[in-house]
Structures are given as C-alpha cells and as structure tokens.
Design a protein around this motif. Structure first.
Motif, PDB file in Angstrom:
ATOM      1  N   MET A  66       1.840   7.136   0.454  1.00 26.67           N
ATOM      2  CA  MET A  66       2.545   8.340   0.026  1.00 26.67           C
ATOM      3  C   MET A  66       1.590   9.379  -0.564  1.00 26.67           C
ATOM      4  N   ALA A  67       0.459   8.927  -1.097  1.00 29.34           N
ATOM      5  CA  ALA A  67      -0.536   9.871  -1.621  1.00 29.34           C
ATOM      6  C   ALA A  67      -1.368  10.493  -0.504  1.00 29.34           C
ATOM      7  N   HIS A  85      -3.698   8.817   1.388  1.00 28.73           N
ATOM      8  CA  HIS A  85      -5.050   8.249   1.440  1.00 28.73           C
ATOM      9  C   HIS A  85      -5.228   7.294   2.620  1.00 28.73           C
ATOM     10  N   ASN A 100       0.812  -1.214   0.000  1.00 26.52           N
ATOM     11  CA  ASN A 100       0.000   0.000   0.000  1.00 26.52           C
ATOM     12  C   ASN A 100       0.844   1.263   0.000  1.00 26.52           C
ATOM     13  N   PHE A 101       2.073   1.159  -0.449  1.00 31.94           N
ATOM     14  CA  PHE A 101       2.996   2.289  -0.356  1.00 31.94           C
ATOM     15  C   PHE A 101       2.520   3.488  -1.182  1.00 31.94           C
ATOM     16  N   LYS A 102       1.968   3.239  -2.367  1.00 32.23           N
ATOM     17  CA  LYS A 102       1.479   4.352  -3.197  1.00 32.23           C
ATOM     18  C   LYS A 102       0.352   5.111  -2.501  1.00 32.23           C
ATOM     19  N   GLU A 103      -0.580   4.359  -1.895  1.00 35.10           N
ATOM     20  CA  GLU A 103      -1.680   5.010  -1.188  1.00 35.10           C
ATOM     21  C   GLU A 103      -1.186   5.765   0.041  1.00 35.10           C
TER      22      GLU A 103
END
Length: 126
Positions: free
Chosen positions: A88-89, A91, A83-86
């Motif tokens: 860093m975003a 969310h 879930n790294f993208k979420e």
C-alpha cells in the motif's frame, strides 16, 4: 535469445525423462490381473465399511479438492497480507491498485467455486 534456448532444452529434457520413465514402467513392470481384492479400496489396513459414494453424493474427492482450493488460497494470500503495508505504500514492483484488483479477482473466483460447491451439495454432511 540464449535464455530461450536453455529453457527449451530443460523443457525437452523434462518431457523426455517423464516419457522415458512411463515407457520403462510399462515395458518392465509386473503385470497382474485385476482381481476383486486388488480393486477393493484400502484404508488403514481395516476392512471397508459401507460405500463412500453413498455417504457423500459427489464423493470424497470433490470434498478433498475443495479443501485443496482453500488451502492454496491461504498459501497465496499469506505473503500478500504479510507485506500489505509495503504494498500500500508503493514499495513494490506493482502499484497498489493492481495488487488490490488482483486480490479481488482471486477471491471472487474462489467465492464462485465455493458457491458452486454449496449448490452441488458437497458441503452437506449426512
């Protein structure tokens, strides 16, 4: 307030059941003498050869604990990396800076454990 009452009831019941099982086993359990055969290490139905404490200066159990530490590291890092993208975003419930700082602290603790194990000679194979 009722959540704490329910939690305390479950904690009490859990401790009571564990204590009751232990006491019941001690009172009703079959007792034997500690003989040489009973206290001998058993491994796969084969006679033991040598002494594990001589092969590893610190014993198999520390090597196993080291494996367990890094196994748990992978267990905890996997969901974060998935879930790294979420994260860093932004969310997620925690801000990205808190997650990164937590990861750095977690990995630093594990690296210090690895350095300690290396210093003690746990990773040496003789």
């Amino acid at each position: 307030m009722s959540e704490y009452i329910i939690l305390s009831i479950f904690l009490f019941l859990g401790a009571f059941i564990a204590a009751a099982a232990t006491v019941t086993g001690l009172l009703l359990g079959y007792r034997t003498k500690n003989t040489k055969n009973k206290m001998a290490p058993y491994e796969c139905g084969m006679e033991t050869i040598g002494n594990a404490r001589i092969q590893f200066k610190v014993g198999y159990y520390l090597f196993a604990l080291l494996f367990l530490v890094f196994d748990i590291e992978a267990l905890f890092l996997f969901p974060v990396m998935m879930n790294f993208k979420e994260i860093m975003a932004g969310h997620t419930a925690l801000p990205p800076s808190v997650v990164v700082i937590d990861l750095i602290i977690f990995i630093a603790i594990l690296v210090s454990g690895l350095a300690y194990a290396w210093k003690k000679g746990i990773l040496k194979w003789e």
